[in-house]
Design a protein around this motif. Structure first.
Motif, PDB file in Angstrom:
ATOM      1  N   HIS A 146       0.785  -1.235   0.000  1.00  0.00           N
ATOM      2  CA  HIS A 146       0.000   0.000   0.000  1.00  0.00           C
ATOM      3  C   HIS A 146       0.816   1.284   0.000  1.00  0.00           C
ATOM      4  O   HIS A 146       0.416   2.272  -0.630  1.00  0.00           O
ATOM      5  CB  HIS A 146      -0.914   0.041   1.237  1.00  0.00           C
ATOM      6  CG  HIS A 146      -2.098  -0.849   1.155  1.00  0.00           C
ATOM      7  ND1 HIS A 146      -3.146  -0.632   0.299  1.00  0.00           N
ATOM      8  CD2 HIS A 146      -2.411  -1.980   1.847  1.00  0.00           C
ATOM      9  CE1 HIS A 146      -4.049  -1.572   0.454  1.00  0.00           C
ATOM     10  NE2 HIS A 146      -3.637  -2.399   1.389  1.00  0.00           N
ATOM     11  N   ASP A 150      -0.112   5.021  -1.509  1.00  0.00           N
ATOM     12  CA  ASP A 150      -0.866   5.827  -0.554  1.00  0.00           C
ATOM     13  C   ASP A 150      -0.126   7.105  -0.168  1.00  0.00           C
ATOM     14  O   ASP A 150      -0.761   8.135   0.114  1.00  0.00           O
ATOM     15  CB  ASP A 150      -1.157   5.012   0.710  1.00  0.00           C
ATOM     16  CG  ASP A 150      -2.161   3.895   0.451  1.00  0.00           C
ATOM     17  OD1 ASP A 150      -2.795   3.919  -0.613  1.00  0.00           O
ATOM     18  OD2 ASP A 150      -2.294   3.007   1.308  1.00  0.00           O
ATOM     19  N   THR A 153      -0.800   9.919  -2.457  1.00  0.00           N
ATOM     20  CA  THR A 153      -2.194  10.353  -2.417  1.00  0.00           C
ATOM     21  C   THR A 153      -2.525  11.081  -1.124  1.00  0.00           C
ATOM     22  O   THR A 153      -3.167  12.144  -1.142  1.00  0.00           O
ATOM     23  CB  THR A 153      -3.140   9.142  -2.569  1.00  0.00           C
ATOM     24  OG1 THR A 153      -2.823   8.454  -3.787  1.00  0.00           O
ATOM     25  CG2 THR A 153      -4.597   9.593  -2.591  1.00  0.00           C
ATOM     26  N   TYR A 154      -2.062  10.541  -0.005  1.00  0.00           N
ATOM     27  CA  TYR A 154      -2.486  11.070   1.300  1.00  0.00           C
ATOM     28  C   TYR A 154      -1.356  11.734   2.088  1.00  0.00           C
ATOM     29  O   TYR A 154      -1.611  12.271   3.177  1.00  0.00           O
ATOM     30  CB  TYR A 154      -3.086   9.938   2.147  1.00  0.00           C
ATOM     31  CG  TYR A 154      -4.290   9.302   1.516  1.00  0.00           C
ATOM     32  CD1 TYR A 154      -5.530   9.935   1.545  1.00  0.00           C
ATOM     33  CD2 TYR A 154      -4.197   8.059   0.886  1.00  0.00           C
ATOM     34  CE1 TYR A 154      -6.642   9.343   0.971  1.00  0.00           C
ATOM     35  CE2 TYR A 154      -5.300   7.458   0.312  1.00  0.00           C
ATOM     36  CZ  TYR A 154      -6.520   8.102   0.348  1.00  0.00           C
ATOM     37  OH  TYR A 154      -7.620   7.517  -0.220  1.00  0.00           O
ATOM     38  N   ALA A 158      -0.842   9.122   5.437  1.00  0.00           N
ATOM     39  CA  ALA A 158      -0.449   7.733   5.199  1.00  0.00           C
ATOM     40  C   ALA A 158       0.665   7.312   6.149  1.00  0.00           C
ATOM     41  O   ALA A 158       0.651   6.204   6.691  1.00  0.00           O
ATOM     42  CB  ALA A 158      -0.006   7.558   3.745  1.00  0.00           C
ATOM     43  N   GLY A 388      -5.911   0.393   2.882  1.00  0.00           N
ATOM     44  CA  GLY A 388      -4.607   1.046   2.919  1.00  0.00           C
ATOM     45  C   GLY A 388      -4.500   2.117   3.990  1.00  0.00           C
ATOM     46  O   GLY A 388      -5.323   2.205   4.914  1.00  0.00           O
ATOM     47  N   TYR A 389      -3.484   2.971   3.842  1.00  0.00           N
ATOM     48  CA  TYR A 389      -3.127   3.942   4.876  1.00  0.00           C
ATOM     49  C   TYR A 389      -3.290   5.359   4.327  1.00  0.00           C
ATOM     50  O   TYR A 389      -2.770   5.675   3.274  1.00  0.00           O
ATOM     51  CB  TYR A 389      -1.689   3.698   5.331  1.00  0.00           C
ATOM     52  CG  TYR A 389      -1.454   2.252   5.697  1.00  0.00           C
ATOM     53  CD1 TYR A 389      -1.926   1.751   6.903  1.00  0.00           C
ATOM     54  CD2 TYR A 389      -0.812   1.374   4.819  1.00  0.00           C
ATOM     55  CE1 TYR A 389      -1.759   0.426   7.242  1.00  0.00           C
ATOM     56  CE2 TYR A 389      -0.633   0.049   5.146  1.00  0.00           C
ATOM     57  CZ  TYR A 389      -1.106  -0.424   6.355  1.00  0.00           C
ATOM     58  OH  TYR A 389      -0.945  -1.750   6.678  1.00  0.00           O
ATOM     59  N   GLY A 390      -4.009   6.150   5.070  1.00  0.00           N
ATOM     60  CA  GLY A 390      -4.261   7.528   4.654  1.00  0.00           C
ATOM     61  C   GLY A 390      -5.717   7.914   4.744  1.00  0.00           C
ATOM     62  O   GLY A 390      -6.043   8.948   5.348  1.00  0.00           O
TER      63      GLY A 390
END
Length: 521
Positions: A146, A150, A153-154, A158, A388-390
């Protein structure tokens, strides 16, 4: 004897200062006088501001110096940052080092640095245990899948969320420190020192709960990933430390002083702290734990402990009834402390009875769990590997320390969070680490033919570990405990230590002491 030889002999006979002594000299002989001069002559306000950070530095240096006797720096580093998590909790968790995107919390960073040295030294023993490979797989597989995507994106969200996976490093570190300590013949001394510092510092810190607001106002703050957080004054781990010390009094009494007056003073401290945190917190989780502890102690054969804790509960109930009868006002976290308030708070667990505030919170949690599980069920990929993370798993806003809104990112159930963020893959690996550790502690506490003082009081330590891990796992059903680094560190360090001790005591791992060293377990 020549003059050169004479000076060499004198130099060899001198007691050269240790790094601790040099550090204290630098602090007390140089930094403190300079700051004092600046306070008196230069800018008093700025000087006092800097002095608060010196106090924090002294505390951290003391923890590093005394965390384990005769331990190498990397062991003391891991144990000292763990103590920071266990005692200062949220305030220590949010100390971040680095700049921009290259940031990491001091606690996780210190643990990972220590592991860089510990793993090569102890790999030959850790590699023989299933728990080590499960933990490593849980730490590596989900972030590998991930995190690269991620992060772009985050961003920082994240990195903050992936700390829940990084915290498993405390489990591996606990195993590695036990293995190294047993090999060096010093593990029992390390373990007892670590627990004594935790119990004393955590107990004294818990007594400051009534003054938390004032302490936070004067405490230095560090900017974390989301907001500036005071180092001192938060009490997230204090209730669990109080219960851990209370259980240790019965299960592992050898860690307490042998002198009767010191033991009396200590148990009074434990009782006062327990009463303060239970009364002030007004937490339904604490009420459940208080019911769980005497049952668990009695199950492991501590009959006197069961009677003592049960008697204490009855005395507390009678005291609360007296407080209510006399109309004595004791402010708590939610309302005035009375027996009726405690009963209403406990009944609110059902979501239909008790105080309205508590019942509403239960319904809110149910909505969060359903919403999070809907995210997880959105696609087969999410079901297997998670979201995932974020991304935040809830859309709830809570007031922050500075009055600004803070997103409540987790659904207040660590099992739901683990499944949704990491999918079935991470949930299975993480669950194996958590429940596998509890199983080893359970089996260790019930080992037949092992005396109470044999193998470094392992049976008592295992019983204590099971109760500590059990109360954290139980309350994580309604709180984000494994997403809270300070509480997660408490679980993982205890889980890693008791797991490795179990492998050694049951001869699943054979660690022979180094030359001239006695067994550590």
């Amino acid at each position: 004897m020549s003059t050169l030889a004479m000076w060499r002999a004198r130099a060899m006979s001198w007691a050269w200062p240790s790094w601790t002594e040099l550090g204290l000299f630098l602090l007390l002989g140089v930094l403190v006088p300079l700051i004092g001069y600046y306070v008196l002559v230069g800018s008093p306000f700025l000087g006092l501001y800097g002095l608060r950070y010196v106090v924090v530095a002294v505390i951290l240096w003391a923890a590093f110096s005394f965390a384990a006797p005769k331990a190498p720096w990397y062991v003391r580093l891991v144990l000292s940052v763990t103590l920071g998590q266990l005692v200062l909790n949220y305030g220590f968790t949010n100390i971040v080092v680095g700049a921009g995107s290259a940031k990491i919390t001091l606690a996780e960073g210190g643990c990972l640095i220590g592991l860089l040295v510990l793993l090569p030294l102890t790999y030959r023993w850790l590699a023989r245990t299933p728990a080590f490979w499960l933990a490593m797989a849980a730490m590596v597989i989900p972030p590998t899948y991930h995190l690269y995507r991620d992060f772009f994106t985050y961003k920082m969200a994240a990195l903050r969320d992936v700390l829940t996976v990084v915290d498993i490093a405390f489990f591996v570190a606990g195993m590695a420190i036990v293995a190294l300590g047993v090999h060096r013949g010093t593990w029992l001394a390390w373990r007892d020192r670590f627990m004594r510092i935790w119990f004393i510092a955590g107990g004294l810190y818990g007594l400051t709960w009534p003054f938390s607001t004032w302490i936070q106002a004067v405490s230095p703050s560090f900017s974390s990933y989301q907001q500036a957080v005071p180092v001192l004054g938060t009490q997230l781990t204090s209730p669990y430390t109080a219960i851990a010390v209370l259980v240790a009094w019965f299960a592992i009494p050898h860690v307490f002083p042998k002198r009767s007056w010191l033991r009396t003073l200590w148990i009074l401290l434990v009782l006062v702290e327990t009463i303060i945190v239970v009364v002030m917190a007004q937490s339904r989780n604490l009420y459940l734990i208080i019911l769980f502890v005497p049952v668990a102690l009695g199950f492991f054969g501590y009959k006197r402990a069961f009677a003592a804790v049960a008697g204490g509960l009855i005395a507390m109930v009678l005291s609360l009834a007296l407080v209510e009868t006399l109309n004595i006002k004791i402010p708590g976290r939610i309302s005035d402390v009375t027996l009726s308030a405690v009963v209403d708070r406990f009944l609110s667990i059902s979501g239909k009875h008790g105080d309205e505030y508590g019942a509403t919170g239960v319904q809110q949690r149910l909505d969060w769990w359903a919403s999070s599980l809907d995210m997880w069920r959105a696609s087969p990929d999410r079901m297997v590997f998670g979201v995932g993370y974020g991304p935040a798993l809830t859309n709830f806003m809570a007031p922050g320390v500075d009055g600004e809104g803070v997103v409540v990112r987790e659904p207040h159930n660590s099992f739901v969070s683990s499944l949704v963020r990491g999918g079935v893959v991470y949930f299975v690996l993480w669950g194996a680490v958590v429940f596998g550790s509890m199983r080893r502690a359970w089996l260790g506490a019930r080992l037949p033919g092992l005396g109470e003082d044999a193998a470094g009081h392992f049976k008592g330590f295992a019983a204590w570990s099971f109760i500590v891990m059990g109360m954290l796992a139980l309350t994580s059903l309604s709180e984000p405990h494994f997403e809270t680094p300070s509480i997660a560190a408490m679980f993982y360090i205890v889980a890693g230590m008791v797991s490795m001790e179990y492998y050694i005591v049951t001869r699943r791992v054979d660690i022979r002491p180094g030359a001239g060293r006695a067994p550590g377990v």
